[in-house]
Design a protein around this motif. Structure first.
Motif, PDB file in Angstrom:
ATOM      1  N   TYR A 155      -6.316  -7.446  -3.689  1.00  0.00           N
ATOM      2  CA  TYR A 155      -5.078  -6.671  -3.600  1.00  0.00           C
ATOM      3  C   TYR A 155      -3.943  -7.198  -4.471  1.00  0.00           C
ATOM      4  O   TYR A 155      -3.248  -6.407  -5.114  1.00  0.00           O
ATOM      5  CB  TYR A 155      -4.625  -6.564  -2.140  1.00  0.00           C
TER       6      TYR A 155
ATOM      7  N   TRP B 250      -3.974   5.759   0.257  1.00  0.00           N
ATOM      8  CA  TRP B 250      -3.161   4.547   0.384  1.00  0.00           C
ATOM      9  C   TRP B 250      -2.005   4.739   1.353  1.00  0.00           C
ATOM     10  O   TRP B 250      -1.659   3.806   2.095  1.00  0.00           O
ATOM     11  CB  TRP B 250      -2.662   4.089  -0.982  1.00  0.00           C
TER      12      TRP B 250
ATOM     13  N   LEU C 219       0.831  -1.212   0.000  1.00  0.00           N
ATOM     14  CA  LEU C 219       0.000   0.000   0.000  1.00  0.00           C
ATOM     15  C   LEU C 219       0.864   1.260   0.000  1.00  0.00           C
ATOM     16  O   LEU C 219       0.546   2.238  -0.687  1.00  0.00           O
ATOM     17  CB  LEU C 219      -0.941   0.000   1.195  1.00  0.00           C
TER      18      LEU C 219
ATOM     19  N   GLY D 107      -1.622   2.529   4.568  1.00  0.00           N
ATOM     20  CA  GLY D 107      -0.387   1.760   4.723  1.00  0.00           C
ATOM     21  C   GLY D 107       0.345   2.068   6.016  1.00  0.00           C
ATOM     22  O   GLY D 107       0.789   1.158   6.727  1.00  0.00           O
TER      23      GLY D 107
END
Length: 194
Positions: free
Chosen positions: A68, A166, A10, A170
């Motif tokens: 993902y 993201w 991510l 992350g």
């Protein structure tokens, strides 16, 4: 307990989208594009070495692996192609055409995650995937009509917002995973714990 590396994936995605947004915003002349190749290669390479094993070994539970690993692998190829294109001073429109289909892919994933209410924050994942996909779709016209500053800036903003989503997700995952694995011992170290 399973071990995954989704957080670094991510973060790599966020960094890549930020790099692409900055590239579009700067709109470098042909003589300066080659210097951008290393950044695109870095994003593509890290994405490849994390998403391909994830796709093959299936470390995430249920549909998360599908949601993902596949899109990350697709996007990694787009970034590797963009890096090669910039390094060899080829026409950047070709990776953008390929990326358009990845953009559609991301939007479909985003809607499906929201529909199934998958994850701790399906709305955030939905926004991240949809904005990433929309940005991926807009890159093609932004590169084709690169002199249209309004279009390139709108595309850069969409990619920038997706990057922030993201990156936040992350970094939040890194924070949580450190606690989750605070007392974890990998199988190779179990003998030393006795």
């Amino acid at each position: 307990m399973f071990v995954d590396y989704l957080a670094v994936m991510l973060l790599n995605l966020g960094a890549g989208l930020a790099l692409l947004a900055h590239y579009l915003y700067v709109n470098p002349g042909k003589e300066y594009r080659r210097s951008w190749a290393a950044g695109f290669f870095a994003v593509g390479f890290l994405g490849l070495v994390t998403s391909l094993p994830m796709l093959i070994m299936w470390p995430l539970p249920g549909g998360f692996n599908v949601a993902y690993a596949g899109p990350m692998l697709f996007l990694s190829m787009v970034f590797l192609a963009a890096g090669l294109t910039l390094m060899l001073e080829w026409e950047p429109l070709i990776p953008a055409i390929y990326g358009l289909f990845g953009g559609i892919y991301a939007i479909i994933i985003g809607f499906r995650l929201l529909d199934l209410k998958m994850g701790a924050a399906p709305g955030v994942a939905f926004a991240g995937f949809v904005l990433t996909g929309l940005g991926g779709i807009l890159v093609l016209p932004a590169i084709y009509w690169h002199k249209n500053r309004t279009l390139t800036i709108i595309t850069a903003l969409v990619l920038g917002v997706a990057a922030v989503i993201w990156l936040f997700t992350g970094y939040e995952a890194v924070w949580a995973h450190i606690l989750d694995f605070a007392h974890y011992l990998p199988p190779t170290m179990l003998h030393s714990a006795k």
